[in-house]
Scaffold this motif. Structure first.
Motif, PDB file in Angstrom:
ATOM      1  N   HIS A 167      23.709 -17.849  20.398  1.00  0.00           N
ATOM      2  CA  HIS A 167      22.397 -18.440  20.198  1.00  0.00           C
ATOM      3  C   HIS A 167      21.757 -17.964  18.890  1.00  0.00           C
ATOM      4  O   HIS A 167      21.018 -18.723  18.255  1.00  0.00           O
ATOM      5  CB  HIS A 167      21.483 -18.101  21.377  1.00  0.00           C
ATOM      6  N   ARG A 168      22.009 -16.747  18.485  1.00  0.00           N
ATOM      7  CA  ARG A 168      21.391 -16.188  17.281  1.00  0.00           C
ATOM      8  C   ARG A 168      22.424 -15.954  16.177  1.00  0.00           C
ATOM      9  O   ARG A 168      22.185 -15.157  15.259  1.00  0.00           O
ATOM     10  CB  ARG A 168      20.676 -14.877  17.604  1.00  0.00           C
ATOM     11  N   LYS A 169      23.545 -16.645  16.268  1.00  0.00           N
ATOM     12  CA  LYS A 169      24.585 -16.451  15.258  1.00  0.00           C
ATOM     13  C   LYS A 169      24.166 -17.061  13.921  1.00  0.00           C
ATOM     14  O   LYS A 169      23.326 -17.960  13.855  1.00  0.00           O
ATOM     15  CB  LYS A 169      25.901 -17.079  15.718  1.00  0.00           C
ATOM     16  N   PHE A 208      18.467  -2.827   9.603  1.00  0.00           N
ATOM     17  CA  PHE A 208      19.463  -3.904   9.550  1.00  0.00           C
ATOM     18  C   PHE A 208      19.059  -4.996  10.521  1.00  0.00           C
ATOM     19  O   PHE A 208      18.934  -4.756  11.720  1.00  0.00           O
ATOM     20  CB  PHE A 208      20.846  -3.353   9.899  1.00  0.00           C
ATOM     21  N   GLN A 209      18.864  -6.218   9.997  1.00  0.00           N
ATOM     22  CA  GLN A 209      18.407  -7.331  10.821  1.00  0.00           C
ATOM     23  C   GLN A 209      19.330  -8.531  10.641  1.00  0.00           C
ATOM     24  O   GLN A 209      20.034  -8.649   9.634  1.00  0.00           O
ATOM     25  CB  GLN A 209      16.972  -7.729  10.452  1.00  0.00           C
ATOM     26  N   MET A 254      22.538 -13.637   4.462  1.00  0.00           N
ATOM     27  CA  MET A 254      23.301 -13.093   5.577  1.00  0.00           C
ATOM     28  C   MET A 254      22.549 -11.900   6.151  1.00  0.00           C
ATOM     29  O   MET A 254      21.554 -11.444   5.576  1.00  0.00           O
ATOM     30  CB  MET A 254      24.705 -12.685   5.113  1.00  0.00           C
ATOM     31  N   PRO A 255      22.973 -11.394   7.296  1.00  0.00           N
ATOM     32  CA  PRO A 255      22.328 -10.195   7.844  1.00  0.00           C
ATOM     33  C   PRO A 255      22.448  -9.009   6.889  1.00  0.00           C
ATOM     34  O   PRO A 255      23.404  -8.895   6.112  1.00  0.00           O
ATOM     35  CB  PRO A 255      23.086  -9.948   9.150  1.00  0.00           C
ATOM     36  N   PHE A 298      16.084 -18.124   9.980  1.00  0.00           N
ATOM     37  CA  PHE A 298      17.010 -19.170  10.386  1.00  0.00           C
ATOM     38  C   PHE A 298      16.632 -19.698  11.773  1.00  0.00           C
ATOM     39  O   PHE A 298      16.001 -18.995  12.574  1.00  0.00           O
ATOM     40  CB  PHE A 298      18.449 -18.647  10.411  1.00  0.00           C
ATOM     41  N   ALA A 299      17.038 -20.931  12.070  1.00  0.00           N
ATOM     42  CA  ALA A 299      16.700 -21.558  13.344  1.00  0.00           C
ATOM     43  C   ALA A 299      17.595 -21.089  14.479  1.00  0.00           C
ATOM     44  O   ALA A 299      17.201 -21.134  15.651  1.00  0.00           O
ATOM     45  CB  ALA A 299      16.783 -23.075  13.222  1.00  0.00           C
TER      46      ALA A 299
END
Length: 305
Positions: free
Chosen positions: A196-198, A174-175, A217-218, A183-184
């Motif tokens: 920051h990684r949302k 799961f990533q 999405m994740p 994504f940036a």
């Protein structure tokens, strides 16, 4: 079977006059009607043929052994994948007369009977072939059919041609969106607090009030079949059934990969063995030297192994 009365048979004959095959309505109803059924059995001879632009050869199954590297004349590192063709054999032939398609089932590796299910063991016993670890079906044309039991080796391909390699990619669990979809992310300094990684916004307000399908999405990453196209074969070793290809192939070390002729970078049909390479009786494979692709007058590689 009991014969029907003559009145009913005569009515059926009148009803079937305009049909392409009048007797097909009477088969099994009357013993007075003679029907002859001829089943044509296809005889497949293992011999070299002539390949046409419409011909499609079978593929083979290989095991990914790992990665190595070569250096070109400018000193740049070129990744090379090593593949092992482990005892490929034709385990089943599918013809239009029986299955409705033209295909070859290829088996790879070895496996003990206690590790196979009873249907799998029965399948191998019915076709009188050794027990195989991995099976794969490759669609072919009718002129590329090979009889059951024919062995396929690494010389099915030639150095310098392009192939397509399919395999199961590495599973990464799961990533998040940044790793899975590149994504940036959010701002790294001002205006961001623990985000920051949302992922960011994924939907709308009350119109339509839902998240659309296929939104990135994740989730689970990897573990799916992928095909790398136009992979160049640098070298093959008939003695060890090894193949060196330029670039990366899908899957982890030890996984099975499926190799076929390239769809886009089509190889020269005049140099390909068709329908496969049949080993001559006087050929000593164990003492054969590796075959390297023709690189022209100047060899850009300086091989290290």
């Amino acid at each position: 079977m009991l014969a029907l009365n003559r009145g009913l048979v005569s009515r059926l004959q009148l009803f079937a006059v305009d049909s392409p095959s009048p007797l097909r309505f009477l088969r099994g109803f009357s013993s007075d009607v003679e029907t002859t059924t001829t089943t044509a059995s296809r005889i497949i001879v293992p011999k070299p043929g002539v390949m046409t632009p419409e011909s499609k050869r079978t593929g083979i199954i290989a095991v990914k052994c790992g990665m190595t590297a070569l250096w070109d004349k400018w000193g740049a590192r070129i990744p090379i994948s090593v593949l092992w063709v482990d005892d490929n054999i034709v385990s089943q032939v599918k013809t239009p007369e029986k299955e409705g398609i033209c295909a070859l089932q290829i088996g790879c590796g070895q496996k003990k009977e206690k590790h196979l299910t009873k249907p799998e063991v029965g399948h191998f016993r019915a076709h009188d072939v050794p027990l195989k670890r991995k099976l794969r079906e490759f669609p072919v044309t009718e002129d590329a059919l090979i009889p059951v039991g024919t062995s396929l080796n690494v010389r099915h391909f030639v150095p310098g041609q392009y192939v397509d390699i399919a395999g199961i990619t590495k599973g990464k669990g799961f990533q998040g969106g940044m790793k899975r979809h590149n994504f940036a992310g959010g701002p790294a300094s001002h205006g961001a607090s623990k985000s920051h990684r949302k992922l960011g916004s994924t939907g709308q307000r009350d119109a339509p009030g839902r998240v659309f399908k296929n939104r990135k999405m994740p989730g689970r990453m990897g573990g799916v079949q992928r095909t790398v196209k136009n992979v160049w074969i640098y070298k093959i070793d008939p003695a060890r059934n090894l193949m060196w290809v330029k670039g990366q192939v899908p899957g982890a070390t030890g996984n099975f990969v499926f190799i076929t002729d390239a769809v886009y970078e089509k190889p020269d049909i005049s140099i390909l063995p068709f329908p496969t390479y049949f080993v001559p009786e006087d050929e000593d494979i164990d003492n054969m030297k590796p075959l390297v692709a023709d690189l022209g007058d100047v060899d850009p590689f300086m091989i290290t192994d």
